[in-house]
Design a protein around this motif. Structure first.
Motif, short mmCIF file in Angstrom:
data_model
loop_
_atom_site.label_atom_id
_atom_site.label_comp_id
_atom_site.label_asym_id
_atom_site.label_seq_id
_atom_site.Cartn_x
_atom_site.Cartn_y
_atom_site.Cartn_z
N LEU A 86 9.50 -18.15 10.37
CA LEU A 86 11.38 -17.90 9.69
C LEU A 86 12.37 -17.56 10.39
CD1 LEU A 86 9.84 -17.67 6.82
CD2 LEU A 86 10.59 -20.27 7.23
N PRO A 87 13.30 -18.32 11.26
CA PRO A 87 14.42 -17.69 10.96
C PRO A 87 15.42 -17.00 10.34
CG PRO A 87 14.41 -20.37 10.81
CD PRO A 87 13.41 -20.25 10.88
N VAL A 88 16.45 -16.21 11.12
CA VAL A 88 16.81 -15.41 9.51
C VAL A 88 18.38 -15.20 10.12
CG1 VAL A 88 17.05 -13.32 8.18
CG2 VAL A 88 14.89 -14.66 8.43
N LYS A 89 19.20 -15.42 9.58
CA LYS A 89 20.56 -15.42 9.68
C LYS A 89 20.97 -13.42 9.88
CE LYS A 89 24.57 -17.23 11.89
NZ LYS A 89 24.55 -17.88 12.58
N LEU A 90 21.35 -12.35 10.60
CA LEU A 90 21.91 -12.11 10.10
C LEU A 90 24.21 -11.89 9.92
CD1 LEU A 90 19.72 -9.67 12.04
CD2 LEU A 90 19.31 -9.99 9.97
N PHE A 91 24.19 -10.86 9.29
CA PHE A 91 26.03 -10.63 8.79
C PHE A 91 25.30 -8.89 9.24
CE2 PHE A 91 24.83 -14.77 7.57
CZ PHE A 91 25.58 -15.47 7.63
N GLU A 92 26.41 -8.39 9.72
CA GLU A 92 26.12 -6.54 9.81
C GLU A 92 27.70 -6.37 9.52
OE1 GLU A 92 25.05 -2.83 12.27
OE2 GLU A 92 26.29 -4.37 13.17
N GLY A 93 27.92 -5.28 8.85
CA GLY A 93 29.25 -4.88 7.80
C GLY A 93 29.42 -2.96 8.47
N ASP A 133 16.69 -19.01 4.53
CA ASP A 133 16.45 -20.34 3.54
C ASP A 133 15.50 -21.77 3.83
OD1 ASP A 133 17.45 -21.71 5.63
OD2 ASP A 133 19.78 -22.40 4.49
N GLY A 134 14.59 -21.00 4.68
CA GLY A 134 13.51 -21.93 5.59
C GLY A 134 13.99 -22.81 6.85
N GLU A 135 15.16 -22.90 6.93
CA GLU A 135 15.56 -23.87 8.00
C GLU A 135 16.69 -22.66 9.27
OE1 GLU A 135 15.63 -27.06 7.53
OE2 GLU A 135 14.66 -26.98 5.43
N ALA A 163 15.54 -5.85 7.31
CA ALA A 163 15.98 -6.48 6.67
C ALA A 163 15.46 -8.14 6.58
CB ALA A 163 18.15 -6.89 6.44
N ALA A 164 15.08 -7.82 8.19
CA ALA A 164 14.97 -10.02 8.87
C ALA A 164 13.12 -9.80 7.78
CB ALA A 164 14.99 -10.33 10.35
N ARG A 165 12.77 -8.84 8.23
CA ARG A 165 11.46 -8.78 7.39
C ARG A 165 11.05 -9.04 5.54
NH1 ARG A 165 7.52 -8.39 5.19
NH2 ARG A 165 5.31 -7.72 5.50
N GLY A 166 12.08 -8.40 5.37
CA GLY A 166 12.30 -8.44 3.35
C GLY A 166 12.83 -9.92 3.30
N ALA A 167 13.65 -9.72 4.05
CA ALA A 167 14.46 -11.78 3.60
C ALA A 167 12.92 -12.86 3.52
CB ALA A 167 14.98 -12.00 4.59
N ARG A 168 12.15 -12.82 4.50
CA ARG A 168 10.75 -13.39 5.61
C ARG A 168 9.92 -13.77 3.86
NH1 ARG A 168 11.75 -11.98 10.78
NH2 ARG A 168 12.54 -13.86 11.67
N GLU A 169 9.77 -12.96 4.14
CA GLU A 169 8.90 -11.96 2.79
C GLU A 169 9.22 -13.16 1.54
OE1 GLU A 169 5.69 -8.70 0.64
OE2 GLU A 169 6.89 -8.15 2.57
N ALA A 170 10.35 -12.80 1.18
CA ALA A 170 11.65 -12.85 -0.49
C ALA A 170 11.33 -14.04 -0.35
CB ALA A 170 12.78 -12.20 -0.77
N TYR A 171 12.34 -14.93 0.97
CA TYR A 171 11.60 -16.29 0.77
C TYR A 171 10.25 -16.84 0.54
CZ TYR A 171 12.05 -21.39 2.75
OH TYR A 171 11.99 -22.41 2.19
N ARG A 175 -2.26 -15.29 9.21
CA ARG A 175 -1.44 -16.47 9.01
C ARG A 175 -2.00 -18.13 9.12
NH1 ARG A 175 3.43 -14.67 13.85
NH2 ARG A 175 3.32 -17.33 13.18
N ASP A 176 -1.89 -18.72 8.54
CA ASP A 176 -2.32 -19.93 7.97
C ASP A 176 -1.79 -20.68 8.23
OD1 ASP A 176 -0.51 -19.86 6.48
OD2 ASP A 176 -1.74 -19.70 4.54
N ASP A 177 -1.90 -21.91 8.36
CA ASP A 177 -0.98 -22.80 8.85
C ASP A 177 0.57 -23.32 8.38
OD1 ASP A 177 -3.90 -23.62 10.19
OD2 ASP A 177 -4.06 -25.64 8.97
N GLN A 178 0.59 -22.67 7.58
CA GLN A 178 1.38 -22.93 6.97
C GLN A 178 2.63 -22.06 7.91
OE1 GLN A 178 1.61 -22.97 2.68
NE2 GLN A 178 0.85 -24.85 2.80
#
Length: 210
Positions: free
Chosen positions: A146-153, A112-114, A42-50, A138-141
């Motif tokens: 990118l930090p990703v916040k995780l929530f489990e149910g 969200d990039g923050e 999920a974290a990998r997907g969130a980074r790519e999607a962002y 990976r380029d300079d940008q």
């Protein structure tokens, strides 16, 4: 606006029950890595999607974890359903296990990039596979992860013979509190769903984030 990354509009409707109309669907085919746990997928997907959307995104990954099989099928639940079939998984439990306990798990990943303040919910700051998103170095940008916040149910139950005509996937063979998920109507299922529980946690946190 919060973009829920999915091809399933039903997930967006469920998310809006917890997050309101600020959620919209983003149909984006992110790369699903192979991993033994839901969180890194999920974290990998969130980074790519962002990086694709350049706005806040929410990605989920979910699966059925059978305790006696050390969590299998887990992250491979969709593959097991497509190749073996739900009934074959149930027969395997019947044949091999005395312990029929299982659980549905869902991990929501928000980016969200923050950066995020420290809280009890985990933050994934690893970015080993950034380059795989673009097929390039990976380029300079992209030198900073990118930090990703995780929530489990989680919803716990057991594997039983198939009952009920509703739901989808493993719902007919997963019993919770005397009824399979396929025997529940949408409101009953959503009230105890693993995704709903993760969304509730996220929603409480997201209000403070905003």
């Amino acid at each position: 606006m919060l973009r829920y990354v999915t091809t399933n509009p039903g997930k967006v409707r469920e998310a809006r029950e917890y997050l309101g109309d600020a959620v919209s669907q983003l149909d984006f085919d992110y790369t699903e890595i192979q991993a033994a746990d839901l969180a890194p997928i999920a974290a990998r997907g969130a980074r790519e999607a962002y990086r694709h959307a350049e706005e806040p995104v929410l990605v989920d990954d979910a699966g059925l974890f059978v305790r006696g099989f050390d969590g299998f099928p887990g992250p491979y639940s969709a593959y097991a359903e497509d190749t073996l079939g739900v009934e074959a998984v149930r027969r395997l439990v019947d044949a091999e296990l005395d312990d029929r306990r299982a659980e549905f798990r869902c991990v929501l990943a928000y980016c969200d990039g923050e950066p995020f303040a420290a809280t009890p919910d985990p933050v994934d700051r690893d970015d080993r596979v950034t380059a795989a998103a673009t097929g390039a170095e990976r380029d300079d940008q992209e030198t900073e992860p990118l930090p990703v916040k995780l929530f489990e149910g989680v919803v716990r139950g057991e594997i039983v013979e198939a009952r009920g005509d509703g739901g989808f996937g493993y719902d007919p063979i997963f019993e919770y509190d005397g009824a399979t998920l396929a025997e529940m109507d949408a409101a009953e299922k959503n009230a105890i769903s693993h995704r709903g529980r993760a969304l509730e946690k996220f929603g409480e946190w997201f209000v403070e984030r905003q």
